[in-house]
Design an enzyme around this catalytic site. Structure first.
Site, PDB file in Angstrom:
ATOM      1  N   ASP A   1       0.245  -1.465  -5.179  1.00 35.23           N
ATOM      2  CA  ASP A   1       1.609  -2.001  -5.227  1.00 35.23           C
ATOM      3  C   ASP A   1       1.773  -2.971  -4.064  1.00 35.23           C
ATOM      4  OD1 ASP A   1       3.048  -0.409  -7.370  1.00 35.23           O
ATOM      5  OD2 ASP A   1       2.344   1.239  -6.125  1.00 35.23           O
TER       6      ASP A   1
ATOM      7  N   ARG B   1       1.530  -2.446   0.560  1.00 34.61           N
ATOM      8  CA  ARG B   1       0.626  -1.409   1.079  1.00 34.61           C
ATOM      9  C   ARG B   1      -0.327  -1.964   2.116  1.00 34.61           C
ATOM     10  NH1 ARG B   1       4.363   1.641  -1.149  1.00 34.61           N
ATOM     11  NH2 ARG B   1       4.079   2.054  -3.381  1.00 34.61           N
TER      12      ARG B   1
ATOM     13  N   ARG C   1      13.814  -5.965  -4.088  1.00 31.71           N
ATOM     14  CA  ARG C   1      12.512  -6.079  -4.756  1.00 31.71           C
ATOM     15  C   ARG C   1      12.634  -6.970  -5.999  1.00 31.71           C
ATOM     16  NH1 ARG C   1      10.847  -0.082  -6.065  1.00 31.71           N
ATOM     17  NH2 ARG C   1       8.972  -1.134  -6.899  1.00 31.71           N
TER      18      ARG C   1
ATOM     19  N   LYS D   1       7.178  -4.559 -14.096  1.00 36.64           N
ATOM     20  CA  LYS D   1       7.840  -3.255 -14.060  1.00 36.64           C
ATOM     21  C   LYS D   1       9.334  -3.429 -13.798  1.00 36.64           C
ATOM     22  CE  LYS D   1       6.232  -2.577  -9.289  1.00 36.64           C
ATOM     23  NZ  LYS D   1       5.251  -1.894  -8.430  1.00 36.64           N
ATOM     24  N   HIS D   2      10.196  -2.477 -14.256  1.00 38.70           N
ATOM     25  CA  HIS D   2       9.942  -1.165 -14.862  1.00 38.70           C
ATOM     26  C   HIS D   2      10.684  -1.132 -16.184  1.00 38.70           C
ATOM     27  CE1 HIS D   2       9.881  -0.711 -10.425  1.00 38.70           C
ATOM     28  NE2 HIS D   2       8.946   0.202 -10.600  1.00 38.70           N
TER      29      HIS D   2
ATOM     30  N   HIS E   1      12.063   8.313  -7.833  1.00 43.43           N
ATOM     31  CA  HIS E   1      11.123   9.114  -7.064  1.00 43.43           C
ATOM     32  C   HIS E   1      11.732  10.470  -6.726  1.00 43.43           C
ATOM     33  CE1 HIS E   1       9.614   5.020  -6.303  1.00 43.43           C
ATOM     34  NE2 HIS E   1       8.433   5.594  -6.137  1.00 43.43           N
TER      35      HIS E   1
ATOM     36  N   ASP F   1       4.986   5.035 -15.198  1.00 41.52           N
ATOM     37  CA  ASP F   1       5.141   5.150 -13.755  1.00 41.52           C
ATOM     38  C   ASP F   1       4.541   6.502 -13.354  1.00 41.52           C
ATOM     39  OD1 ASP F   1       5.837   4.567 -11.147  1.00 41.52           O
ATOM     40  OD2 ASP F   1       7.913   4.051 -11.611  1.00 41.52           O
TER      41      ASP F   1
END
Length: 356
Positions: free
Chosen positions: A72, A80, A141, A171-172, A184, A255
């Site tokens: 990601d 990351r 984002r 996504k998503h 999450h 996901d």
């Protein structure tokens, strides 16, 4: 090893703890029992180590197709890898420049750099439309508050990744931008009528048909589409809407099935079966290797038991394999020192530094 077991492995992408892929994952790769890996910050110390980890994990791949190696790396707060990988601002800031070429050029450099490290897939761009200022998980984002902005810059970002030698994943689906919960941690629900979804949420995904090789689902309940289950587990959302109505035939990732929106309600085995039945082709299990192994066993047994599920698994594997085949056809990676060369990336870095 049965056909059903290798097919079950071919639809699972897993993550792991630590800076080196565990021996268990290496055995799966050597036995063609996993489709790919996803790396997180916990797996990354520096560029040399990242290259070494990926190389060591994949060097004994038994299959004729490459393993998917994903990350990601969107920019902003979802990145990351740090410098010297090109630091990107949040996508909202990038799109505000109203410079499609800059979006594409930045993604091209990012793609080239990730490819040089050994990645072949970036779980980006975000195609969610940012319509809720209280959204705790999407926000900046997203490329913007209007579908046209998201389409223009989302597709430009994907084009850039492809030009840099990387696969993209939008996504998503069918749109996480207006939720007020983080999937999450909890299960969000959207109560918008279908007409609103068509006007806002679905437009970027319709534009992605034929442009992006893969999409990722949202763990969100869309009451106008299917009030019973999250989109990831809904045949009405994935098969009926995305496949049949919108006409998307690329690979569809779930996901992460370990996210609480799912794991608080379903065991990993049930979640995976439901996601495959709904039309997902690749299942993300991002940290728990025991859960990934149990899921593979469950998918194998279900395929042995049910002819209908067996057919759906073969279809999922076909799309997963097609994505891996595209990875095999990517342009060769350039040496990392070339991908990081200041002379190559300096102009884009300077343009990015002027964004506010």
């Amino acid at each position: 090893m049965s056909e059903h077991e290798t097919t079950a492995g071919a639809v699972i992408v897993c993550g792991f703890e630590g800076l080196e892929a565990p021996s268990e994952i290496k055995r799966w790769i050597a036995s063609d029992l996993v489709a790919g890996l996803i790396l997180f910050k916990r797996n990354i110390a520096d560029m040399e180590q990242t290259q070494s980890t990926i190389s060591a994990a994949t060097e004994r791949s038994a299959g004729s197709l490459p393993i998917l190696i994903g990350v990601d790396q969107e920019g902003g707060r979802v990145a990351r890898l740090g410098e010297p990988i090109l630091p990107l601002p949040p996508m909202r800031i990038l799109a505000r420049a109203k410079d499609r070429d800059l979006t594409r050029d930045a993604a091209t450099i990012l793609g080239r750099q990730l490819r040089a490290l050994g990645f072949n897939l970036d779980f980006a761009p975000v195609l969610d439309v940012d319509t809720n200022p209280n959204n705790p998980v999407i926000g900046d984002r997203s490329f913007g508050e209007k579908p046209a902005e998201v389409i223009e810059h989302g597709l430009a970002f994907a084009e850039g990744l492809h030009a840099g030698g990387l696969l993209s994943c939008g996504k998503h689906f069918p749109g996480h931008g207006d939720t007020d919960l983080d999937s999450h941690l909890a299960l969000p629900a959207l109560r918008h009528e279908r007409s609103r979804l068509e006007e806002i949420e679905l437009r970027p995904f319709r534009a992605a048909v034929g442009k992006l090789p893969s999409l990722m689902t949202a763990h969100v309940v869309f009451e106008a589409l299917d009030a019973e289950v999250p989109a990831t587990m809904s045949r009405k959302v994935i098969e009926d809407l995305l496949r049949c109505e919108i006409g998307y035939d690329g690979a569809v990732f779930s996901d992460d099935l370990e996210m609480k929106a799912v794991s608080d309600r379903y065991a990993i085995e049930e979640a995976g079966v439901l996601a495959i039945e709904a039309g997902c082709d690749l299942l993300l299990v991002c940290s728990d290797l025991d859960a990934a192994a149990r899921l593979r066993e469950t998918l194998t047994r279900e395929a042995e038991r049910s002819p209908v599920f067996r057919t759906r698994m073969r279809e999922a594997r076909s799309r997963a394999d097609r994505l891996r085949r595209r990875a095999a056809e990517l342009a060769p990676a350039v040496p990392l020192e070339n991908a990081l060369d200041r002379a190559e990336i300096g102009a884009v870095q300077e343009r990015l530094s002027k964004l506010e």
